[in-house]
Design a protein around this motif. Structure first.
Motif, PDB file in Angstrom:
ATOM      1  N   ALA A  89      17.296  20.186 -17.819  1.00 42.39           N
ATOM      2  CA  ALA A  89      16.078  20.838 -17.328  1.00 42.39           C
ATOM      3  C   ALA A  89      16.235  22.354 -17.237  1.00 42.39           C
ATOM      4  O   ALA A  89      15.282  23.097 -17.490  1.00 42.39           O
ATOM      5  CB  ALA A  89      15.664  20.255 -15.981  1.00 42.39           C
ATOM      6  N   GLY A  90      17.411  22.836 -16.887  1.00 40.61           N
ATOM      7  CA  GLY A  90      17.640  24.281 -16.805  1.00 40.61           C
ATOM      8  C   GLY A  90      17.460  24.945 -18.160  1.00 40.61           C
ATOM      9  O   GLY A  90      16.825  25.991 -18.272  1.00 40.61           O
ATOM     10  N   ARG A  91      18.013  24.335 -19.174  1.00 38.21           N
ATOM     11  CA  ARG A  91      17.877  24.860 -20.546  1.00 38.21           C
ATOM     12  C   ARG A  91      16.413  24.910 -20.962  1.00 38.21           C
ATOM     13  O   ARG A  91      15.927  25.922 -21.453  1.00 38.21           O
ATOM     14  CB  ARG A  91      18.675  23.989 -21.511  1.00 38.21           C
ATOM     15  N   LYS A  92      15.707  23.810 -20.753  1.00 33.88           N
ATOM     16  CA  LYS A  92      14.288  23.759 -21.119  1.00 33.88           C
ATOM     17  C   LYS A  92      13.497  24.812 -20.357  1.00 33.88           C
ATOM     18  O   LYS A  92      12.639  25.496 -20.927  1.00 33.88           O
ATOM     19  CB  LYS A  92      13.714  22.369 -20.873  1.00 33.88           C
ATOM     20  N   LEU A  93      13.797  24.978 -19.074  1.00 33.35           N
ATOM     21  CA  LEU A  93      13.073  25.948 -18.263  1.00 33.35           C
ATOM     22  C   LEU A  93      13.283  27.370 -18.775  1.00 33.35           C
ATOM     23  O   LEU A  93      12.329  28.148 -18.871  1.00 33.35           O
ATOM     24  CB  LEU A  93      13.486  25.845 -16.801  1.00 33.35           C
ATOM     25  N   ILE A  94      14.518  27.726 -19.100  1.00 29.87           N
ATOM     26  CA  ILE A  94      14.779  29.083 -19.603  1.00 29.87           C
ATOM     27  C   ILE A  94      13.918  29.356 -20.836  1.00 29.87           C
ATOM     28  O   ILE A  94      13.240  30.385 -20.920  1.00 29.87           O
ATOM     29  CB  ILE A  94      16.278  29.278 -19.940  1.00 29.87           C
ATOM     30  N   PHE A  95      13.925  28.446 -21.792  1.00 33.06           N
ATOM     31  CA  PHE A  95      13.183  28.672 -23.026  1.00 33.06           C
ATOM     32  C   PHE A  95      11.675  28.626 -22.811  1.00 33.06           C
ATOM     33  O   PHE A  95      10.945  29.426 -23.402  1.00 33.06           O
ATOM     34  CB  PHE A  95      13.642  27.705 -24.116  1.00 33.06           C
ATOM     35  N   ASP A  96      11.198  27.748 -21.951  1.00 35.57           N
ATOM     36  CA  ASP A  96       9.763  27.710 -21.640  1.00 35.57           C
ATOM     37  C   ASP A  96       9.329  28.991 -20.922  1.00 35.57           C
ATOM     38  O   ASP A  96       8.257  29.540 -21.200  1.00 35.57           O
ATOM     39  CB  ASP A  96       9.415  26.499 -20.776  1.00 35.57           C
ATOM     40  N   ALA A  97      10.158  29.485 -20.011  1.00 38.68           N
ATOM     41  CA  ALA A  97       9.833  30.712 -19.290  1.00 38.68           C
ATOM     42  C   ALA A  97       9.818  31.904 -20.247  1.00 38.68           C
ATOM     43  O   ALA A  97       8.913  32.754 -20.175  1.00 38.68           O
ATOM     44  CB  ALA A  97      10.824  30.940 -18.153  1.00 38.68           C
ATOM     45  N   VAL A  98      10.792  31.993 -21.149  1.00 41.55           N
ATOM     46  CA  VAL A  98      10.814  33.082 -22.132  1.00 41.55           C
ATOM     47  C   VAL A  98       9.543  33.043 -22.975  1.00 41.55           C
ATOM     48  O   VAL A  98       8.892  34.075 -23.193  1.00 41.55           O
ATOM     49  CB  VAL A  98      12.081  33.024 -23.015  1.00 41.55           C
ATOM     50  N   ASN A  99       9.154  31.871 -23.433  1.00 37.95           N
ATOM     51  CA  ASN A  99       7.934  31.756 -24.238  1.00 37.95           C
ATOM     52  C   ASN A  99       6.704  32.181 -23.445  1.00 37.95           C
ATOM     53  O   ASN A  99       5.833  32.878 -23.967  1.00 37.95           O
ATOM     54  CB  ASN A  99       7.766  30.335 -24.773  1.00 37.95           C
ATOM     55  N   HIS A 100       6.634  31.779 -22.187  1.00 41.68           N
ATOM     56  CA  HIS A 100       5.501  32.168 -21.330  1.00 41.68           C
ATOM     57  C   HIS A 100       5.464  33.687 -21.149  1.00 41.68           C
ATOM     58  O   HIS A 100       4.398  34.304 -21.233  1.00 41.68           O
ATOM     59  CB  HIS A 100       5.602  31.471 -19.973  1.00 41.68           C
ATOM     60  N   ILE A 101       6.614  34.280 -20.901  1.00 41.13           N
ATOM     61  CA  ILE A 101       6.684  35.728 -20.705  1.00 41.13           C
ATOM     62  C   ILE A 101       6.250  36.446 -21.986  1.00 41.13           C
ATOM     63  O   ILE A 101       5.499  37.425 -21.935  1.00 41.13           O
ATOM     64  CB  ILE A 101       8.102  36.154 -20.263  1.00 41.13           C
ATOM     65  N   LYS A 102       6.693  35.982 -23.133  1.00 41.11           N
ATOM     66  CA  LYS A 102       6.302  36.597 -24.406  1.00 41.11           C
ATOM     67  C   LYS A 102       4.788  36.559 -24.591  1.00 41.11           C
ATOM     68  O   LYS A 102       4.197  37.512 -25.099  1.00 41.11           O
ATOM     69  CB  LYS A 102       6.978  35.882 -25.576  1.00 41.11           C
ATOM     70  N   GLU A 103       4.164  35.460 -24.173  1.00 40.71           N
ATOM     71  CA  GLU A 103       2.714  35.301 -24.331  1.00 40.71           C
ATOM     72  C   GLU A 103       1.921  36.127 -23.333  1.00 40.71           C
ATOM     73  O   GLU A 103       0.826  36.591 -23.648  1.00 40.71           O
ATOM     74  CB  GLU A 103       2.331  33.830 -24.187  1.00 40.71           C
ATOM     75  N   THR A 104       2.435  36.296 -22.118  1.00 38.33           N
ATOM     76  CA  THR A 104       1.647  36.916 -21.051  1.00 38.33           C
ATOM     77  C   THR A 104       2.046  38.349 -20.714  1.00 38.33           C
ATOM     78  O   THR A 104       1.290  39.053 -20.051  1.00 38.33           O
ATOM     79  CB  THR A 104       1.720  36.074 -19.769  1.00 38.33           C
TER      80      THR A 104
END
Length: 149
Positions: A89-104
């Motif tokens: 879950a930590g790995r998935k969260l890091i990558f999901d958060a990076v993608n969200h930050i890139k979008e927003t």
């Protein structure tokens, strides 16, 4: 599913007491302008992992620099704590958060950590594709290089 804590009344805010990396940072200092808390949750609304991010104009070398903000628009996302309640879950969260930050936050172009100098932190970040950017006196900055847009 990614959830963003934006207020002190968020139902996931209570999970901050479980922070194993930086439990001493006051919870109220984690929410606000140029700060985000991301929660990876499942369909049953259970927290799977949590990470806190500070947006900066430079890469901090110590915890004391973590919440300094200049007059410029921040361009660095600093992940300063992460913990997980489920394997992977930590790995998935890091990558999901990076993608969200890139979008927003299109102004953010650098993704780093302010990590403790532990084998656990090193293994986690290296295994997830980060490189050692800088060794500091009490911390290590890992940089995630998949920042291209």
């Amino acid at each position: 599913m990614l959830h963003l804590i934006q207020s002190l009344t968020d139902k996931f805010f209570e999970f901050l007491i479980h922070d194993p990396v930086r439990p001493h940072i006051p919870h109220v200092d984690r929410v606000g302008n140029n700060k985000d808390i991301f929660v990876l949750r499942d369909a049953n609304e259970s927290a799977k992992a949590i990470t806190c991010v500070s947006y900066q104009c430079s890469i901090p070398t110590s915890e004391g620099e973590l919440f300094e903000t200049g007059t410029e628009e921040p361009n660095v996302a600093v992940f300063y704590t992460i913990w997980s309640y489920a394997p992977g879950a930590g790995r998935k969260l890091i990558f999901d958060a990076v993608n969200h930050i890139k979008e927003t936050r299109p102004n953010i172009n650098t993704f780093v950590t302010l990590s403790p100098k532990t084998d656990m932190a090193r293994k986690f970040h290296i295994n997830n594709g980060a490189i050692v950017f800088r060794e500091n006196t009490e911390t290590t900055n890992y940089r995630y290089m998949n920042e291209g847009r």
